[in-house]
Design a protein around this motif. Structure first.
Motif, PDB file in Angstrom:
ATOM      1  N   THR A  39      20.828  15.810 -27.672  1.00  0.00           N
ATOM      2  CA  THR A  39      19.937  14.656 -28.050  1.00  0.00           C
ATOM      3  C   THR A  39      19.001  14.036 -27.234  1.00  0.00           C
ATOM      4  OG1 THR A  39      21.892  13.970 -29.583  1.00  0.00           O
ATOM      5  CG2 THR A  39      20.011  12.442 -29.458  1.00  0.00           C
ATOM      6  N   GLY A  40      17.698  14.037 -27.555  1.00  0.00           N
ATOM      7  CA  GLY A  40      16.733  13.546 -26.745  1.00  0.00           C
ATOM      8  C   GLY A  40      15.713  13.677 -27.091  1.00  0.00           C
ATOM      9  N   ARG A  41      14.271  13.828 -26.285  1.00  0.00           N
ATOM     10  CA  ARG A  41      12.963  13.856 -26.686  1.00  0.00           C
ATOM     11  C   ARG A  41      12.348  15.130 -26.179  1.00  0.00           C
ATOM     12  NH1 ARG A  41      10.201  11.557 -22.341  1.00  0.00           N
ATOM     13  NH2 ARG A  41      11.647   9.990 -21.188  1.00  0.00           N
ATOM     14  N   VAL A  42      11.545  15.876 -26.736  1.00  0.00           N
ATOM     15  CA  VAL A  42      10.956  17.086 -26.460  1.00  0.00           C
ATOM     16  C   VAL A  42       9.377  16.711 -25.727  1.00  0.00           C
ATOM     17  CG1 VAL A  42      10.006  17.873 -28.575  1.00  0.00           C
ATOM     18  CG2 VAL A  42      10.771  19.380 -26.734  1.00  0.00           C
ATOM     19  N   SER A  43       8.976  17.432 -24.838  1.00  0.00           N
ATOM     20  CA  SER A  43       7.597  17.159 -24.357  1.00  0.00           C
ATOM     21  C   SER A  43       7.081  18.684 -24.116  1.00  0.00           C
ATOM     22  CB  SER A  43       7.319  16.255 -23.339  1.00  0.00           C
ATOM     23  OG  SER A  43       8.138  16.745 -22.180  1.00  0.00           O
ATOM     24  N   ALA A  44       5.982  19.057 -24.183  1.00  0.00           N
ATOM     25  CA  ALA A  44       5.182  20.220 -23.778  1.00  0.00           C
ATOM     26  C   ALA A  44       4.562  20.024 -22.537  1.00  0.00           C
ATOM     27  CB  ALA A  44       4.163  20.734 -24.887  1.00  0.00           C
ATOM     28  N   ARG A  45       4.570  21.223 -21.692  1.00  0.00           N
ATOM     29  CA  ARG A  45       3.519  21.148 -20.257  1.00  0.00           C
ATOM     30  C   ARG A  45       2.713  22.571 -20.496  1.00  0.00           C
ATOM     31  NH1 ARG A  45       8.314  23.671 -19.220  1.00  0.00           N
ATOM     32  NH2 ARG A  45       8.510  25.044 -17.379  1.00  0.00           N
ATOM     33  N   ALA A  46       1.800  22.329 -19.795  1.00  0.00           N
ATOM     34  CA  ALA A  46       0.837  23.562 -19.635  1.00  0.00           C
ATOM     35  C   ALA A  46       0.427  23.512 -18.254  1.00  0.00           C
ATOM     36  CB  ALA A  46      -0.427  23.342 -20.418  1.00  0.00           C
ATOM     37  N   TRP A  47       0.216  25.005 -17.559  1.00  0.00           N
ATOM     38  CA  TRP A  47      -0.140  25.203 -16.316  1.00  0.00           C
ATOM     39  C   TRP A  47      -0.818  26.627 -16.130  1.00  0.00           C
ATOM     40  CZ3 TRP A  47       4.691  25.584 -17.847  1.00  0.00           C
ATOM     41  CH2 TRP A  47       5.285  26.819 -17.517  1.00  0.00           C
ATOM     42  N   THR A  48      -1.306  26.613 -15.247  1.00  0.00           N
ATOM     43  CA  THR A  48      -1.993  28.003 -14.681  1.00  0.00           C
ATOM     44  C   THR A  48      -1.126  28.668 -13.855  1.00  0.00           C
ATOM     45  OG1 THR A  48      -4.336  27.218 -15.026  1.00  0.00           O
ATOM     46  CG2 THR A  48      -3.934  29.185 -13.686  1.00  0.00           C
ATOM     47  N   GLY A  49      -0.472  29.841 -13.939  1.00  0.00           N
ATOM     48  CA  GLY A  49       0.237  30.524 -13.077  1.00  0.00           C
ATOM     49  C   GLY A  49      -0.478  31.131 -11.790  1.00  0.00           C
ATOM     50  N   ASN A  50       0.351  31.729 -11.049  1.00  0.00           N
ATOM     51  CA  ASN A  50      -0.267  32.113  -9.663  1.00  0.00           C
ATOM     52  C   ASN A  50      -1.229  33.281 -10.116  1.00  0.00           C
ATOM     53  OD1 ASN A  50       1.303  30.363  -8.276  1.00  0.00           O
ATOM     54  ND2 ASN A  50       2.889  31.744  -7.758  1.00  0.00           N
ATOM     55  N   ASP A  51      -1.065  34.173 -11.205  1.00  0.00           N
ATOM     56  CA  ASP A  51      -1.937  35.165 -11.432  1.00  0.00           C
ATOM     57  C   ASP A  51      -3.110  34.542 -12.231  1.00  0.00           C
ATOM     58  OD1 ASP A  51      -0.923  34.221 -13.734  1.00  0.00           O
ATOM     59  OD2 ASP A  51       0.206  36.112 -14.434  1.00  0.00           O
ATOM     60  N   GLY A  52      -3.192  33.455 -12.340  1.00  0.00           N
ATOM     61  CA  GLY A  52      -4.445  32.885 -13.038  1.00  0.00           C
ATOM     62  C   GLY A  52      -4.536  32.790 -14.635  1.00  0.00           C
ATOM     63  N   GLU A  53      -3.269  33.460 -14.968  1.00  0.00           N
ATOM     64  CA  GLU A  53      -3.060  33.238 -16.546  1.00  0.00           C
ATOM     65  C   GLU A  53      -2.382  31.656 -17.028  1.00  0.00           C
ATOM     66  OE1 GLU A  53      -3.703  35.357 -18.924  1.00  0.00           O
ATOM     67  OE2 GLU A  53      -4.644  36.517 -17.402  1.00  0.00           O
ATOM     68  N   PRO A  54      -2.760  31.377 -18.328  1.00  0.00           N
ATOM     69  CA  PRO A  54      -2.434  30.025 -18.974  1.00  0.00           C
ATOM     70  C   PRO A  54      -1.170  30.329 -18.998  1.00  0.00           C
ATOM     71  CG  PRO A  54      -3.954  30.826 -20.192  1.00  0.00           C
ATOM     72  CD  PRO A  54      -4.060  31.675 -18.947  1.00  0.00           C
ATOM     73  N   ARG A  55      -0.172  29.345 -18.820  1.00  0.00           N
ATOM     74  CA  ARG A  55       1.186  29.144 -18.965  1.00  0.00           C
ATOM     75  C   ARG A  55       1.534  27.880 -19.946  1.00  0.00           C
ATOM     76  NH1 ARG A  55       1.372  34.244 -17.719  1.00  0.00           N
ATOM     77  NH2 ARG A  55       2.196  34.703 -15.503  1.00  0.00           N
ATOM     78  N   ALA A  56       2.642  28.104 -20.810  1.00  0.00           N
ATOM     79  CA  ALA A  56       3.054  26.818 -21.450  1.00  0.00           C
ATOM     80  C   ALA A  56       4.474  26.821 -21.422  1.00  0.00           C
ATOM     81  CB  ALA A  56       2.628  26.904 -23.023  1.00  0.00           C
ATOM     82  N   GLY A  57       5.209  25.559 -21.591  1.00  0.00           N
ATOM     83  CA  GLY A  57       6.798  25.530 -21.530  1.00  0.00           C
ATOM     84  C   GLY A  57       7.105  24.314 -22.265  1.00  0.00           C
ATOM     85  N   LEU A  58       8.417  24.056 -22.577  1.00  0.00           N
ATOM     86  CA  LEU A  58       8.900  22.915 -23.235  1.00  0.00           C
ATOM     87  C   LEU A  58      10.000  22.299 -22.218  1.00  0.00           C
ATOM     88  CD1 LEU A  58       9.360  24.540 -26.957  1.00  0.00           C
ATOM     89  CD2 LEU A  58       7.644  22.769 -26.110  1.00  0.00           C
ATOM     90  N   ASN A  59       9.880  21.036 -22.279  1.00  0.00           N
ATOM     91  CA  ASN A  59      10.859  20.078 -21.645  1.00  0.00           C
ATOM     92  C   ASN A  59      11.755  19.590 -22.621  1.00  0.00           C
ATOM     93  OD1 ASN A  59       9.799  20.851 -19.041  1.00  0.00           O
ATOM     94  ND2 ASN A  59       8.428  19.191 -18.981  1.00  0.00           N
ATOM     95  N   PHE A  60      12.942  19.242 -22.173  1.00  0.00           N
ATOM     96  CA  PHE A  60      13.661  18.528 -23.124  1.00  0.00           C
ATOM     97  C   PHE A  60      14.421  17.342 -22.344  1.00  0.00           C
ATOM     98  CE2 PHE A  60      17.205  17.121 -25.959  1.00  0.00           C
ATOM     99  CZ  PHE A  60      16.695  17.325 -27.252  1.00  0.00           C
ATOM    100  N   ASN A  61      14.067  16.142 -22.389  1.00  0.00           N
ATOM    101  CA  ASN A  61      14.730  15.091 -21.558  1.00  0.00           C
ATOM    102  C   ASN A  61      16.137  14.671 -22.588  1.00  0.00           C
ATOM    103  OD1 ASN A  61      13.360  14.702 -19.093  1.00  0.00           O
ATOM    104  ND2 ASN A  61      11.670  14.216 -20.409  1.00  0.00           N
ATOM    105  N   THR A  62      17.129  14.909 -22.196  1.00  0.00           N
ATOM    106  CA  THR A  62      18.536  14.615 -22.896  1.00  0.00           C
ATOM    107  C   THR A  62      19.256  13.290 -22.704  1.00  0.00           C
ATOM    108  OG1 THR A  62      20.353  15.558 -23.935  1.00  0.00           O
ATOM    109  CG2 THR A  62      19.874  16.163 -21.668  1.00  0.00           C
ATOM    110  N   SER A  63      19.679  12.474 -23.597  1.00  0.00           N
ATOM    111  CA  SER A  63      20.263  11.307 -23.319  1.00  0.00           C
ATOM    112  C   SER A  63      21.868  11.552 -23.596  1.00  0.00           C
ATOM    113  CB  SER A  63      19.784  10.402 -24.161  1.00  0.00           C
ATOM    114  OG  SER A  63      19.527  10.628 -25.593  1.00  0.00           O
ATOM    115  N   ASN A  64      22.335  12.704 -24.521  1.00  0.00           N
ATOM    116  CA  ASN A  64      23.478  12.918 -24.872  1.00  0.00           C
ATOM    117  C   ASN A  64      23.925  14.509 -24.984  1.00  0.00           C
ATOM    118  OD1 ASN A  64      25.947  12.183 -26.011  1.00  0.00           O
ATOM    119  ND2 ASN A  64      25.279  12.571 -28.002  1.00  0.00           N
TER     120      ASN A  64
END
Length: 131
Positions: free
Chosen positions: A70-95
């Motif tokens: 149980t918690g809240r989700v957030s998205a993140r985006a960055w540029t990889g070492n190869d110059g390609e765009p990347r994205a991922g999901l973070n989840f800050n859990t409280s339970n």
């Protein structure tokens, strides 16, 4: 938000510069559906998780363990070492609720019982289940 998935690798505890500790682990969630053509499509979503309440939980968050978070989700985006765009999901859990799986502890304690012939047998916890 609630998610249920499998831990993908053993959790790690990091100590930040302000002496606060965070437990980092990742969870995979599998889903499947039928495409318009009737083919089964399987999809896996990965969440990078953080738990800030107690570092002690890291010892039970082992690869393969099924957890409900149980918690809240957030998205993140960055540029990889190869110059390609990347994205991922973070989840800050409280339970965190465990549903099983994962590695067996090397220190699992057995339950000793004696039968009528004075022979001692060692049973692992759960060995007496009817199924």
């Amino acid at each position: 938000m609630n998610i249920t998935g499998r831990v993908t690798k053993d959790a790690e505890v990091r100590t930040l510069s302000n002496s606060r500790q965070v437990v980092n682990f990742s969870v995979a969630i599998n889903d499947s559906y039928r495409s318009k053509e009737g083919n089964k499509v399987e999809q896996t979503t990965f969440f990078e998780c953080a738990y800030w309440i107690s570092p002690k939980v890291a010892s039970i968050l082992t690869k393969g363990t099924v957890v409900e978070l149980t918690g809240r989700v957030s998205a993140r985006a960055w540029t990889g070492n190869d110059g390609e765009p990347r994205a991922g999901l973070n989840f800050n859990t409280s339970n965190i609720k465990l549903h099983g799986g994962g590695k067996k502890s090397e220190t699992t304690q057995g339950v000793q019982t004696e039968d009528k012939n004075k022979k001692v047998t060692v049973k692992e916890p759960g060995d007496d289940l009817p199924f």
